[in-house]
Design a protein around this motif. Structure first.
Motif, mmCIF file in Angstrom:
data_model
loop_
_atom_site.group_PDB
_atom_site.id
_atom_site.type_symbol
_atom_site.label_atom_id
_atom_site.label_comp_id
_atom_site.label_asym_id
_atom_site.label_seq_id
_atom_site.Cartn_x
_atom_site.Cartn_y
_atom_site.Cartn_z
ATOM 1 N N TYR A 179 9.321 -11.220 -2.129
ATOM 2 C CA TYR A 179 8.449 -11.567 -0.998
ATOM 3 C C TYR A 179 9.068 -12.576 -0.026
ATOM 4 O O TYR A 179 8.940 -12.432 1.184
ATOM 5 N N SER A 202 7.841 -9.760 -6.998
ATOM 6 C CA SER A 202 7.513 -11.177 -6.795
ATOM 7 C C SER A 202 8.691 -11.935 -6.222
ATOM 8 O O SER A 202 8.524 -12.810 -5.379
ATOM 9 N N SER A 203 9.888 -11.592 -6.699
ATOM 10 C CA SER A 203 11.038 -12.352 -6.224
ATOM 11 C C SER A 203 11.497 -11.854 -4.853
ATOM 12 O O SER A 203 12.379 -12.440 -4.244
ATOM 13 N N ARG A 254 -2.029 -7.948 -3.635
ATOM 14 C CA ARG A 254 -1.145 -8.620 -2.674
ATOM 15 C C ARG A 254 -0.445 -7.589 -1.784
ATOM 16 O O ARG A 254 -0.306 -7.785 -0.569
ATOM 17 N N GLU A 306 -0.951 -15.994 -15.211
ATOM 18 C CA GLU A 306 0.451 -16.255 -15.534
ATOM 19 C C GLU A 306 0.874 -15.423 -16.732
ATOM 20 O O GLU A 306 0.111 -15.216 -17.651
ATOM 21 N N TYR A 310 -3.233 -8.589 -9.399
ATOM 22 C CA TYR A 310 -2.880 -9.467 -8.305
ATOM 23 C C TYR A 310 -1.715 -8.866 -7.505
ATOM 24 O O TYR A 310 -1.728 -8.862 -6.267
ATOM 25 N N ALA A 311 -0.728 -8.338 -8.213
ATOM 26 C CA ALA A 311 0.421 -7.718 -7.538
ATOM 27 C C ALA A 311 -0.059 -6.577 -6.641
ATOM 28 O O ALA A 311 0.383 -6.436 -5.496
ATOM 29 N N THR A 322 7.062 -5.261 -11.026
ATOM 30 C CA THR A 322 6.327 -6.301 -10.298
ATOM 31 C C THR A 322 7.092 -7.632 -10.297
ATOM 32 O O THR A 322 6.936 -8.424 -9.376
ATOM 33 N N HIS A 323 7.918 -7.861 -11.296
ATOM 34 C CA HIS A 323 8.755 -9.068 -11.257
ATOM 35 C C HIS A 323 9.764 -8.965 -10.118
ATOM 36 O O HIS A 323 10.009 -9.940 -9.400
ATOM 37 N N TYR A 328 -2.351 -10.344 -13.654
ATOM 38 C CA TYR A 328 -1.094 -10.408 -12.898
ATOM 39 C C TYR A 328 -0.823 -9.067 -12.203
ATOM 40 O O TYR A 328 -0.436 -9.023 -11.031
#
Ligand code: ARG
Length: 618
Positions: A576, A573-574, A507, A494, A503-504, A569-570, A500
């Motif tokens: 997906y 994330s929003s 993914r 987090e 992970y991005a 990456t933010h 993070y």
């Protein structure tokens, strides 16, 4: 590299019939945003009545996409006697309809440009998907050479946080310059000379073990160094007490210290036995360092060091300083008084009474030798800010010596790491930090049993991600800021952490695997199907990457890249939930996959530049 001709063909396909006239120094074939700069500048020049040369560079990227993709501050065009806010309104109205930007917005003294989505997605996504790992850097350094001196630990002394930061930042800067076409010499300037080697030599004779030396030279030499220093301290204390009892002034530091001085004296005068011993310590240490550096994806072109600076060059520098009146004698020593040139630099000794040289003297000689050998266009010293004064004095001396390359030197400094400790206490070895980070990461990963089971080689992944955690924490803030070493925070998934980012990346790899769409086919996807705000904003962000790197060449701050990657990456994330790939109509799936693959590529490029190894599964 892509040609202007094929770019023009592509633009034509996008409905832009007018061929592109590149502004000198612009890079439209490698930087999509430069295509816009060229078009906009050519339109704006006649509208504003200002020459192209002034308009082009005034078209700047924005940190915040809400303010536009490119922004022009009216005052930069230096139009006398007119209200800039009036001017931006007037220009906005006069800007003609066109296929590539919406009609500009006048926001006070700023003129904001927003790219139209269709041309943008074609330009950006096809550029990324076709140029792959080459997307981002611009060849602005062709034919130029830079020396980046970084890490530079001291043999037999601990590799402390300052060396860690120098290693991380210097590794990144080397990659950055190299990617932009510079010929980069990565140089490690070891602290491998001086009285401490006398102490070490004597210590080794008493406490050394061949077996341990071969097994773990860095730690063993440090052990020996600590042990012998203890003896020296004890003797010194005893001498002090003895002198106090007799009411005399202390004259000796004790026999071991004396022995160490003699050992170093012999080294300085080329005693074969002493030199052979020292050389072995040096070589074994370097070998071990190499292994550790390679864990950080770093390899050096040159292992130089204080020992490598020749007597001749230091003597020559000494003569020049004397002849040019830069240095003077004081109590038998030679000093440089900086006060007439820069008050705050004070005074510095360049030669001791007994004729021996100092850290500063060796740096002067080293710089001169490096210029002779490499004829660099730039040389960067990545050294902690505790040495600001030292480097300012060094640079000033070279300037006073009227060396015409003296202005090519840069000190890239940085603050401290607070609260760092490892399994061995407060003395920190790089290998220990990385091992601690790996173990902690492993622990964090284990908490998610389901996922953990799917990872093929969890030890290895924990190691890579642990290193990422350490490095991202280091590169997140401005260099000059101190930061607190916080293992729990840096290994968390987090917040803006290394895990993070990894992970991005993993993914995105997983989406591609699951989609089953082969990457080479993505170039043929129909990008015009990308219509959602999430998609467009992500593309706008990806378009900025080359400008981010150009800006980083100015800031020399890793955080310029790190901040960008987190922003990107933010956005991802929003997206997906909104931009699904699996289970959609095949053409839409392919278009979205092309977008995600482009994002993955940019993330991968950025992470590699930072010195990280992106993982595909975790
Ligand atoms: N070995 C030095 C230290 O650990 C750093 C060397 C910095 N570079 C230089 N050219 N002085 O403090």
């Amino acid at each position: 590299s892509p040609s202007l001709e094929s770019l023009n063909k592509q633009l034509n396909n996008c409905g832009i019939s007018e061929p592109l006239t590149p502004f000198p120094g612009s890079n439209p074939t490698t930087n999509p945003v430069d295509v816009y700069r060229c078009y906009i500048a050519h339109v704006l020049a006649p509208i504003t009545g200002v020459e192209l040369e002034l308009v082009y560079p005034a078209l700047e990227w924005t940190q915040n996409l809400e303010k536009g993709d490119l922004i022009l501050a009216a005052p930069r065009l230096r139009i006398p006697g007119k209200n800039p806010s009036e001017l931006t309104k007037e220009w906005a109205e006069k800007f003609p309809e066109n296929p590539y930007v919406r009609s500009p917005t006048a926001a006070g003294t700023f003129l904001q440009f927003y790219f139209k989505k269709d041309v943008l997605s074609k330009l950006v996504l096809s550029s990324i998907l076709s140029r792959k790992s080459a997307y981002g850097p611009i060849d602005t350094g062709k034919g130029k050479r830079v020396i980046v001196e970084f890490s530079s630990p001291n043999i037999a002394k601990p590799f402390h946080a300052g060396h860690l930061r120098s290693t991380i930042i210097g590794g990144f800067l080397s990659n950055l310059y190299e990617s932009c076409g510079w010929d980069v010499i990565r140089m490690n300037y070891l602290g491998d000379w001086g009285k401490q080697f006398g102490i070490l030599g004597v210590g080794y004779k008493r406490f050394g073990s061949e077996e341990k030396l071969l097994e773990d030279p860095i730690n063993h030499l440090f052990e020996v160094y600590v042990a012998i220093n203890k003896v020296v301290e004890q003797e010194k204390e005893a001498e002090k007490n003895k002198a106090a009892e007799k009411g005399e002034k202390q004259i000796s530091n004790g026999p071991t210290d004396q022995e160490a001085l003699e050992f170093f004296f012999k080294m300085e005068h080329g005693s074969e036995e002493c030199i052979a011993m020292w050389k072995r310590f040096r070589e074994l240490s370097i070998e071990k360092y190499k292994a550790t550096y390679s864990r950080l994806n770093i390899s050096y072109d040159v292992y130089s060091g204080e020992s490598q600076v020749s007597k001749e060059s230091m003597e020559r520098a000494g003569e020049m300083m004397r002849e040019m009146g830069i240095s003077s004698e004081s109590d038998g020593a030679i000093v440089v008084d900086f006060k007439p040139h820069a008050k705050k630099l004070g005074k510095a000794v360049v030669q001791k009474k007994d004729g021996t040289t100092l850290y500063l003297t060796r740096d002067i000689g080293a710089a001169m030798e490096r210029y002779e050998k490499y004829k660099f266009d730039k040389m960067i010293y990545v050294v902690a800010c505790q040495q600001d004064l030292h480097l300012q004095q060094l640079f000033m001396i070279l300037k006073l010596l009227k060396l015409d390359w003296a202005d090519r030197l840069t000190h890239v400094n940085f603050g401290m790491v607070l609260g760092m400790s490892s399994r061995r206490g407060t003395v920190v070895f790089l290998d220990d930090i990385l091992a601690d980070a790996r173990d902690k990461m492993h622990e964090v990963m284990r908490k998610n049993e389901e996922k953990y089971k799917q990872v093929e080689d969890p030890e290895m992944v924990a190691d890579v991600v642990g290193r990422t955690a350490v490095m991202i924490q280091d590169m997140s803030g401005k260099r000059i800021n101190n930061y607190t070493f916080d293992m729990a925070r840096m290994t968390s998934f987090e917040g803006d952490t290394g895990p993070y980012l990894q992970y991005a990346h993993s993914r995105l790899c997983s989406i591609q695997r699951k989609s089953g769409i082969p990457i080479p086919e993505l170039l043929n996807a129909d990008f015009s199907l990308l219509t959602e705000d999430h998609a467009i904003n992500l593309i706008r962000c990806l378009a900025q990457y080359p400008d981010v790197l150009q800006n980083t060449l100015k800031t020399l701050e890793p955080t310029t890249v790190v901040t960008y990657l987190f922003k990107m990456t933010h956005l991802l994330s929003s997206s997906y939930d909104v931009l699904r790939v699996i289970g959609e109509e095949p053409r839409l799936s392919a278009a979205r996959m092309a977008l995600y693959e482009s994002a993955r590529q940019v993330l991968n490029n950025g992470m590699r530049l930072l010195g990280l190894t992106p993982v595909e599964r975790m």
